[in-house]
Each structure stands twice: as structure tokens, then as C-alpha cells.
Motif scaffolding. Sequence first.
Motif, PDB file in Angstrom:
ATOM      1  N   PRO A 242       0.804  -1.239   0.000  1.00  0.00           N
ATOM      2  CA  PRO A 242       0.000   0.000   0.000  1.00  0.00           C
ATOM      3  C   PRO A 242       0.829   1.279   0.000  1.00  0.00           C
ATOM      4  CG  PRO A 242      -0.990  -1.623   1.445  1.00  0.00           C
ATOM      5  CD  PRO A 242       0.325  -2.199   1.006  1.00  0.00           C
ATOM      6  N   ALA A 243       1.927   1.296   0.766  1.00  0.00           N
ATOM      7  CA  ALA A 243       2.754   2.507   0.818  1.00  0.00           C
ATOM      8  C   ALA A 243       3.420   2.764  -0.532  1.00  0.00           C
ATOM      9  CB  ALA A 243       3.811   2.373   1.908  1.00  0.00           C
ATOM     10  N   ALA A 244       3.912   1.691  -1.178  1.00  0.00           N
ATOM     11  CA  ALA A 244       4.538   1.848  -2.496  1.00  0.00           C
ATOM     12  C   ALA A 244       3.509   2.253  -3.543  1.00  0.00           C
ATOM     13  CB  ALA A 244       5.217   0.543  -2.894  1.00  0.00           C
ATOM     14  N   ALA A 246       0.915   4.082  -3.016  1.00  0.00           N
ATOM     15  CA  ALA A 246       0.660   5.507  -2.808  1.00  0.00           C
ATOM     16  C   ALA A 246       1.756   6.352  -3.449  1.00  0.00           C
ATOM     17  CB  ALA A 246       0.561   5.795  -1.306  1.00  0.00           C
ATOM     18  N   VAL A 247       3.008   5.888  -3.361  1.00  0.00           N
ATOM     19  CA  VAL A 247       4.116   6.606  -4.004  1.00  0.00           C
ATOM     20  C   VAL A 247       3.907   6.647  -5.516  1.00  0.00           C
ATOM     21  CG1 VAL A 247       6.590   6.511  -4.509  1.00  0.00           C
ATOM     22  CG2 VAL A 247       5.767   6.081  -2.177  1.00  0.00           C
ATOM     23  N   GLN A 283      12.012   4.978  -2.474  1.00  0.00           N
ATOM     24  CA  GLN A 283      10.792   5.122  -1.682  1.00  0.00           C
ATOM     25  C   GLN A 283      10.032   3.801  -1.529  1.00  0.00           C
ATOM     26  OE1 GLN A 283       8.568   8.977  -2.396  1.00  0.00           O
ATOM     27  NE2 GLN A 283       9.920   9.006  -4.180  1.00  0.00           N
TER      28      GLN A 283
END
Length: 323
Positions: A242-244, A246-247, A283
Motif C-alpha cells: 500500500p505505501a509503495a 501511494a508513491v 521510496q
Amino acid sequence: MAPLLTAEGVALAYRGARVLDGVDLALAPAETLALLGPNGAGKTTLMRLAAGRLRPDAGRVRVEGRDPHADRAARAAIGWVPQEIALYPRLTVAENLGVFASLAGVPRRGRPQAVAAALALAEIEAVAGSLVGQLSGGYRRRVNIAASLMNRPRLVLLDEPTQGVDLAARAAIHAVLQRLSAEGTAILIATHDFAEAERLADRVAFMARGRILREGALADLLAGLRAGPPERELVLATAPAPAAEAVLRRAGFLPHEGGLAWRAAERGTGLDGAALLGQLRAQGVPASELRVRAPGLEALYLDALKPRAVPEPPPSLAMGGAR
């Protein structure tokens, strides 16, 4: 050169639903036009109208100036290749072609020559004595095309001619169509394959909701698009966390067809390819490869089908006009 096929203001409804809505189209001899659009856009219906299988509710279709629905001579100028394989599986290839030659009105004396010519054009002489039911999908597709050529039509209509075939069969089918075009045959092809359309078509028409949204010479449409920045496609090694994800979205990328490829929603990010790839990896994005290329037909298609904002009418009109 005068068009061989014309459609003017063609409309058709089925069970109360509008399938085609004011379609205009023209196709000249030796020209290949690709119809591109989602399922339900009206591509197959338009081709069935051109083949004379349907009559429009409004407008008109003409082949060499004649109505293909009402005029047998107009239909004799048409080769129709449906998406379904329309062959007899228990007959050989040559026997199938003989049957279709008879159905096309080729005199008995001329049928062996017509069969031989179709076998040569489709380069399927090697399987002339094989039962169609024992052939690969690619060979069946080629025989399906050959069956439409028994009366040497001046217009050939093909609905998804390479669906479900391997690369070798696809290339062989493309070679058949290119030979037909070189001989002066007009070709109308419905396809979902952008690479196929780019390889074969002189012109493309994008359809949706029964209308042609954009149409023109392929070279001109691509030239206008490629004057801008290139496309960027990012290939991931694994599905992003999920974090990747979002990036990626903040960087302007969106998933492409649900796979591991993500494409920039807006071309041009201000960074060169290597710098962008390094930044995304730093990131936490599992980026494997970044491809930079000139925009192709798919980008044109997506732009043509993009919903357009409809401007609101001036207040006076919205309220029914000035009083």
C-alpha cells in the motif's frame, strides 16, 4: 479515388436499444480501415450492415453505389469473415473451399481454379487435404479467410481475425491481408489488438456507444500525438505494498490492465528515466524496469474514449431563454 464502401447517417436499434447512432464512414479501394472500440461499441453491427446482413433503421449503406442488403450484385463484391469459424470440420480444406465457391456463385468449371487461387493467397496449400477439424486454430482462421475470397471480392470485412491464435499464425494472417490490400482490395477490420491495427491500417476509427468518436489517417493521428512528451511505463518485480502504491500514484502512475505494469497518467514528470527509477526505488517501489517510448495507438484510443466535460449552457438558456 471514389469510395468503395460508404455509410451515411447509419442508425440501428435492437430491442429498443440504440446500437448505432448516426455513423458516417467511407473506405476506398486498396485501403485498410481498423475499427477500434470496447465490446458493445457497435463494430460488429456496422460490419454486418456493410455485409448486407442487416438493414439500417435510418441512413444508408452502399457498396460500389448499391445497397448490399437489397442487391445481390453488391453482396457478390463482399467477402465476410465473421469472428466465429464458419467451416465444416469433417471436410478437408479444399472441400470446404469448394463448397464456399459454390455458395459464392462460382461456376462449376471455374471452382478448381478458384480453390487453388485461394489456397495460394492464404499460403495453405500444405493443408489442402487435411480435415478442418484437425487443424490448429491459426490454420482454421486462415481457411476461414480463404473461404471468403472465392469470388475475389473487392471488399473484405473481418471481425477479430486473429483472436486466440499464436504469434506465427498472427503474422501469417497479417501477410494474407497485406497481399489483399496490395492487390487493390478494400479491407475493414474490427480488432482489439492495437499492434495489429498499427501494422495493417491506413486509417483508424474509434467507436463507443454506437458512434465514431474519432477517425483519420493513422500516420496523421500518431504524428500529432508524438509531438508531445513520451510515454513512461514502469514494470514492477512484485505487486506493490500500500505505501509503495501511494508513491506510484503521487508520481502520476496508474496500474495498467491489472498487471505489474504501471503507466504515467500524465506524460512527463520533470525527471529523466534513470533519476525517476532511482527515486521510486528509494521510496520502496519494487521497480524492475522503466520504459520510455513514443506514444502509440493505445494512447490515441484512451484519449478518444475519455469522457469529455459538457459545458453548461449560459444562465439565460438554462432558464429557458431571455423573456
